[in-house]
Design an enzyme around this catalytic site. Structure first.
Site, PDB file in Angstrom:
ATOM      1  N   GLY A  58       0.839  -1.200   0.000  1.00 11.55           N
ATOM      2  CA  GLY A  58       0.000   0.000   0.000  1.00 11.55           C
ATOM      3  C   GLY A  58       0.865   1.237   0.000  1.00 11.55           C
ATOM      4  N   GLU A 176       4.008 -10.957  -6.519  1.00 13.65           N
ATOM      5  CA  GLU A 176       2.901 -11.083  -7.471  1.00 13.65           C
ATOM      6  C   GLU A 176       3.191 -10.500  -8.849  1.00 13.65           C
ATOM      7  OE1 GLU A 176       3.082  -9.213  -4.816  1.00 13.65           O
ATOM      8  OE2 GLU A 176       2.058  -7.295  -5.033  1.00 13.65           O
ATOM      9  N   LYS A 374     -12.336  -9.035 -15.707  1.00 13.77           N
ATOM     10  CA  LYS A 374     -13.066  -9.258 -16.956  1.00 13.77           C
ATOM     11  C   LYS A 374     -12.733 -10.597 -17.610  1.00 13.77           C
ATOM     12  CE  LYS A 374     -15.832  -7.062 -19.709  1.00 13.77           C
ATOM     13  NZ  LYS A 374     -16.785  -6.068 -19.169  1.00 13.77           N
TER      14      LYS A 374
END
Ligand code: XMP
Length: 518
Positions: A58, A176, A374
């Site tokens: 963050g 990641e 999506k």
């Protein structure tokens, strides 16, 4: 929540990469769900809620007033915890370690040396080098009790910590991102060796559990209204609901006057024909256009459209006993771009079905795609048996052509952009480019330019064509369409669409631009 019992919970501290953590874990065949770090449900977690917890990175610093905190009960659940970047700092801070801003931070690519092959580094040779992507955060300068330093960069900066007994781990880099060469191996170590997750999750499981969750939420007698736009997301939601509750689903196709060429007919034929759902088509063109008249601010347009949609759904619901649920095709990127833990300043667009909802919403929302991206929704659509033609369509925004007409929305301008868009999309299909781009459309600009047609001076409107490549809509690149094709599109639009004398091609990427112009 049920799937989460066998999966990994990600608490989001606002990193732009949080979505990638979820994807990487799902790619390993394990379910993963993202919650905002300040989600109220965090305090109710138990050891059975998830097999492990990841604290994302963050932008904050633990020392800043109001910095997002780690609920300390998370560290007492008895499940493995992995803190990534800010997540590692928040965990260290919560456990009594020290976090400071230091001058020896590293940015971007770095080489990490494994000091002790435990936790995420299990299976690595001690002293093995591996390339990682470092974060920009502060550094942990004093480890919490029970933790040891298990990896550092070649410059001696702390890169990994572990409390093996408590199964609590932290990395200062981002496993990641694709630049971290052994990223999948680090995550596999956490997910399989530490959390002991089974590699059992796939889209079919998602269908089963989503169906179960919908049935539970709606109960035995509830009726659901589902707004159908003909786009991928709402179509997948409708198919999922139809499977879950059959004829207790009423689909509503609101003709808001902002749809593409012949879209209403197309959706009607697919849904009535293919699924046999109860589909009501409501012509609300006048209502939408009168409310939008004179409005040129994009956020204002989205809010008005969101509200009028709800008013139409409410009217339909009045005629259906017990219709207190509204289903929507909200996706994860819509959620993070519309609401942010960092406050309103980080809102990019109020996606109309998230930030654009009126406050006095009289429905309970059903949003089964809220955790998905999506391309995952497309996989889900295929698993539900939707026709490829529908599943592989380009995304189309809820506010429709309204956000593709810059400035005032009038019937005339809608006709102009609808015709130009139709030529462009048809051309992409005919020339075999449609499936190589993520999304393409035409935009009507609020300027006029001088042209010459048949010896006459013209002073008319400009259409911009936009085509992008992307994986999930979060970042996008301009599509490198052949100039010859673009030239052909320009000629056709200028010749066939009255009132347009110039066509331009948008070559910006996202970021810094967004995909839509508004
Ligand atoms: P942007 O323009 O934010 O768009 O880069 C990312 C993707 O989201 C779509 N989009 C929307 N979809 N309601 C939606 O349902 C909206 O308000 C909205 N705004 C943008 C956009 O078409 C692209 O695919």
């Amino acid at each position: 929540m049920d799937e989460l019992r066998n999966g990994v919970l990600i608490l989001d501290y606002g990193s732009q990469y949080t979505l990638l953590i979820a994807r990487r874990i799902r790619e390993l065949g394990v379910y993963s769900e993202i919650w905002p770090c300040n989600d109220e449900r965090v305090t109710t977690l138990t050891a059975d809620s998830a097999k492990g917890v990841i604290l994302s990175g963050g932008p904050s610093s633990v020392h800043i007033e109001g910095a997002p905190k780690l609920e300390s009960s998370v560290l007492d659940l008895g499940v493995p915890v992995l803190g990534i970047c800010y997540g590692m700092q928040a965990m260290s801070h919560a456990l009594g370690g020290s976090v400071e801003s230091t001058t020896s931070r590293e940015y971007g690519r770095a080489e990490v040396v494994v000091k002790k092959p435990v936790g995420l580094f299990e299976g690595f040779d001690a002293s093995e080098h591996t390339t990682v992507w470092m974060s920009h955060g502060d550094s942990v300068t004093k480890l919490p009790e029970g933790f040891e330093r298990v990896a550092e960069t070649t410059n001696g900066v702390l890169a990994g910590i572990a409390n093996v007994e408590k199964q609590q781990f932290g990395v200062q880099f981002h496993p990641e991102v694709s630049h971290t060469v052994e990223g999948a191996r680090f995550l596999e170590n956490f997910v399989f060796t530490q959390c002991r997750c089974d590699q059992s999750w796939n889209m079919r499981d998602f269908v089963d559990s989503a169906v179960e969750t919908i049935r539970r939420q709606v109960g035995d007698t509830g009726q659901v209204i589902c707004g159908l736009s003909g786009g991928v997301d709402s179509s997948v939601v409708a198919a999922l609901l139809h499977r879950a509750i059959g004829d207790r689903l009423t689909c509503v196709l609101v003709d808001n006057g902002l749809m593409r060429h012949k879209e209403v007919d197309r959706v009607r034929s697919i849904f009535e024909g293919h699924f046999g759902v109860d589909l009501r088509v409501v012509d609300a063109t006048e209502e939408f256009l009168s409310r939008l008249a004179g409005v040129d601010d994009p956020e204002q347009k989205r809010k008005i459209i969101g509200e009028v949609f709800i008013r139409v759904f409410e009217r339909v619901a009045e005629g259906i006993p017990n219709a207190k649920f509204l289903a929507q095709g909200t996706l994860y990127p819509d959620v993070i771009e519309s609401v942010s833990i960092r406050g309103p300043s980080a809102t990019i667009k109020s996606h109309h079905n998230v930030g654009g909802l009126p406050e006095d919403l009289g429905f309970d929302l059903i949003e089964p795609l809220r955790e998905l991206f999506k391309d995952e929704v497309r996989v889900l659509g295929r698993a539900l048996g939707l026709p490829a033609d529908m599943v592989d369509r380009h995304p189309f925004p809820g506010p429709g052509l309204a956000v593709r007409i810059l400035g005032d929305i009038t019937k005339e301008r809608l006709d102009t952009i609808r015709a130009a868009d139709h030529i462009f999309i048809d051309g992409l299909r005919e020339d075999g480019h449609y499936h190589s781009v993520w999304q393409a459309f035409a935009v009507l600009l609020p300027v006029r330019t001088v042209g010459v047609m048949g010896d006459q001076r013209t002073y008319e409107q400009v259409v911009a064509l936009r085509a992008v490549t992307s994986q999930d809509g979060m970042t996008a690149d301009r599509a490198y369409l052949p100039m010859e094709f673009l030239g052909k599109m320009s000629d056709r639009i200028i010749n066939e669409v009255p009132g347009v004398n110039r066509v331009v091609y948008d070559v910006s990427s996202k970021p810094p631009a967004t995909i839509e112009w508004e």
